[in-house]
Design an enzyme around this catalytic site. Structure first.
Site, mmCIF file in Angstrom:
data_model
loop_
_atom_site.group_PDB
_atom_site.id
_atom_site.type_symbol
_atom_site.label_atom_id
_atom_site.label_comp_id
_atom_site.label_asym_id
_atom_site.label_seq_id
_atom_site.Cartn_x
_atom_site.Cartn_y
_atom_site.Cartn_z
ATOM 1 N N ASN A 14 0.839 -1.210 0.000
ATOM 2 C CA ASN A 14 0.000 0.000 0.000
ATOM 3 C C ASN A 14 0.868 1.253 0.000
ATOM 4 O OD1 ASN A 14 -3.100 -0.219 0.197
ATOM 5 N ND2 ASN A 14 -2.360 -1.927 1.438
ATOM 6 N N MET A 90 0.927 -2.911 12.549
ATOM 7 C CA MET A 90 0.320 -3.966 13.346
ATOM 8 C C MET A 90 0.311 -3.678 14.856
ATOM 9 S SD MET A 90 -0.710 -5.802 10.982
ATOM 10 C CE MET A 90 -1.267 -7.297 11.759
ATOM 11 N N ARG A 91 0.184 -2.417 15.200
ATOM 12 C CA ARG A 91 0.105 -2.082 16.621
ATOM 13 C C ARG A 91 -1.179 -1.306 16.890
ATOM 14 N NH1 ARG A 91 4.688 -1.977 19.697
ATOM 15 N NH2 ARG A 91 3.913 -0.254 20.942
ATOM 16 N N LEU A 92 -1.712 -1.499 18.083
ATOM 17 C CA LEU A 92 -2.860 -0.686 18.480
ATOM 18 C C LEU A 92 -2.354 0.700 18.854
ATOM 19 C CD1 LEU A 92 -5.008 -3.039 20.720
ATOM 20 C CD2 LEU A 92 -5.624 -2.048 18.506
ATOM 21 N N ILE A 93 -3.099 1.682 18.418
ATOM 22 C CA ILE A 93 -2.724 3.072 18.666
ATOM 23 C C ILE A 93 -3.310 3.491 20.027
ATOM 24 C CG2 ILE A 93 -3.159 5.408 17.774
ATOM 25 C CD1 ILE A 93 -1.335 3.759 16.014
ATOM 26 N N ASN A 107 -6.684 4.678 8.500
ATOM 27 C CA ASN A 107 -6.301 3.265 8.419
ATOM 28 C C ASN A 107 -7.027 2.632 7.237
ATOM 29 O OD1 ASN A 107 -5.154 0.760 9.274
ATOM 30 N ND2 ASN A 107 -7.106 0.218 10.211
ATOM 31 N N HIS A 109 -8.563 -1.142 6.089
ATOM 32 C CA HIS A 109 -8.868 -2.466 6.640
ATOM 33 C C HIS A 109 -9.459 -3.344 5.534
ATOM 34 C CE1 HIS A 109 -9.722 -5.362 9.761
ATOM 35 N NE2 HIS A 109 -10.889 -5.564 9.174
HETATM 36 C C1 GRF Z 1 -3.630 -4.522 3.852
HETATM 37 O O1 GRF Z 1 -4.423 -5.552 3.362
HETATM 38 C C2 GRF Z 1 -4.436 -3.632 4.741
HETATM 39 O O2 GRF Z 1 -5.794 -3.677 4.483
HETATM 40 C C3 GRF Z 1 -4.173 -4.183 6.110
HETATM 41 O O3 GRF Z 1 -2.847 -4.654 6.075
HETATM 42 C C4 GRF Z 1 -2.494 -5.005 4.755
HETATM 43 C C5 GRF Z 1 -1.191 -4.335 4.466
HETATM 44 O O4 GRF Z 1 -0.600 -4.829 3.293
HETATM 45 N N1 GRF Z 1 -4.388 -3.154 7.112
HETATM 46 P P1 GRF Z 1 0.703 -4.125 2.713
HETATM 47 O O5 GRF Z 1 1.790 -4.171 3.785
HETATM 48 O O6 GRF Z 1 0.370 -2.736 2.315
HETATM 49 O O7 GRF Z 1 1.101 -4.974 1.536
#
Ligand code: GRF
Length: 201
Positions: A14, A90-93, A107, A109
């Site tokens: 992303n 991957m952390r809670l804010i 964010n 999701h």
């Molecule tokens: C994505 O699918 C997003 O929706 C989720 O984590 C993934 C991140 O993928 N929050 P990347 O690291 O951007 O490839």
């Protein structure tokens, strides 16, 4: 020109899509900083290759969630960041972080919230048996994937899907949706009233 920080723990595809969109002139802001809680995060390399400052902050060095977030916020403020973009962070804010950047943290999701929040949204949706899933860009509040929804797009689930194939199709939509939401923010086109987020003409 708004200054953006992207926080990522992993692959950072992303992030790459956001940097590409910026390069194409589709985001009227600039990614000024990429931060990760993982030394090995591919996202850091992606940022550096494009000349963006990339910083690893080791959570073990800051004594707990709030201590870490205080240090993060200090960096973000020092860098003059206007918008914080979570891209697989991957952390809670902590509430401290949310209050330091109210309605300025986004964010993405991989499900149609409020369905399947938390970890493994794609897997949860597939195992539940839904026929349509998708992805959601939302502002971050103190809950888990509960903030006002900015953009959302559906992705059909097909019979042959595995977690991987479904996630791939969701990813493809994310790469378009996230830059769009970021650009709207940068152009001051988003207005939040209660839970509802409106796009101003
Ligand atoms: C994505 O699918 C997003 O929706 C989720 O984590 C993934 C991140 O993928 N929050 P990347 O690291 O951007 O490839």
């Amino acid at each position: 020109m708004k200054r953006i920080a992207v926080l990522a723990s992993g692959t950072g595809t992303n992030l790459e899509a956001i940097l590409e969109a910026q390069h194409r002139g589709e985001i009227s802001g600039r990614v000024a900083l990429v931060l990760s809680d993982q030394a090995e995060a591919k996202a850091l390399g992606r940022a550096r290759r494009r000349g963006v400052e990339a910083l690893y902050m080791n959570p073990k060095e800051y004594g707990g969630r709030e201590g870490y977030d205080r240090a993060l916020v200090e960096h973000l403020k020092a860098a003059g960041i206007d918008l914080v973009v979570l891209a697989g962070f991957m952390r809670l804010i902590s509430p401290y972080f949310v209050n330091a950047y109210p309605l300025q943290i986004m964010n993405i999701h991989p499900s149609l919230l409020p369905a399947f929040p938390g970890l493994e949204g794609v897997e949860q949706a597939l195992h539940y048996g839904v026929k349509v899933s998708g992805c959601t860009v939302h502002f971050v509040d103190e809950g888990l994937d509960t903030g006002p929804i900015i953009l959302q797009e559906a992705v059909p689930v097909i019979q042959e899907d595995t977690v991987d194939t479904l996630h791939q199709r969701i990813h493809a939509v994310e790469y378009r949706l996230y830059p769009t939401a970021i650009d709207l923010f940068c152009r001051d086109k988003l207005k939040v009233e209660g839970r509802r987020c409106f796009i101003i003409d």
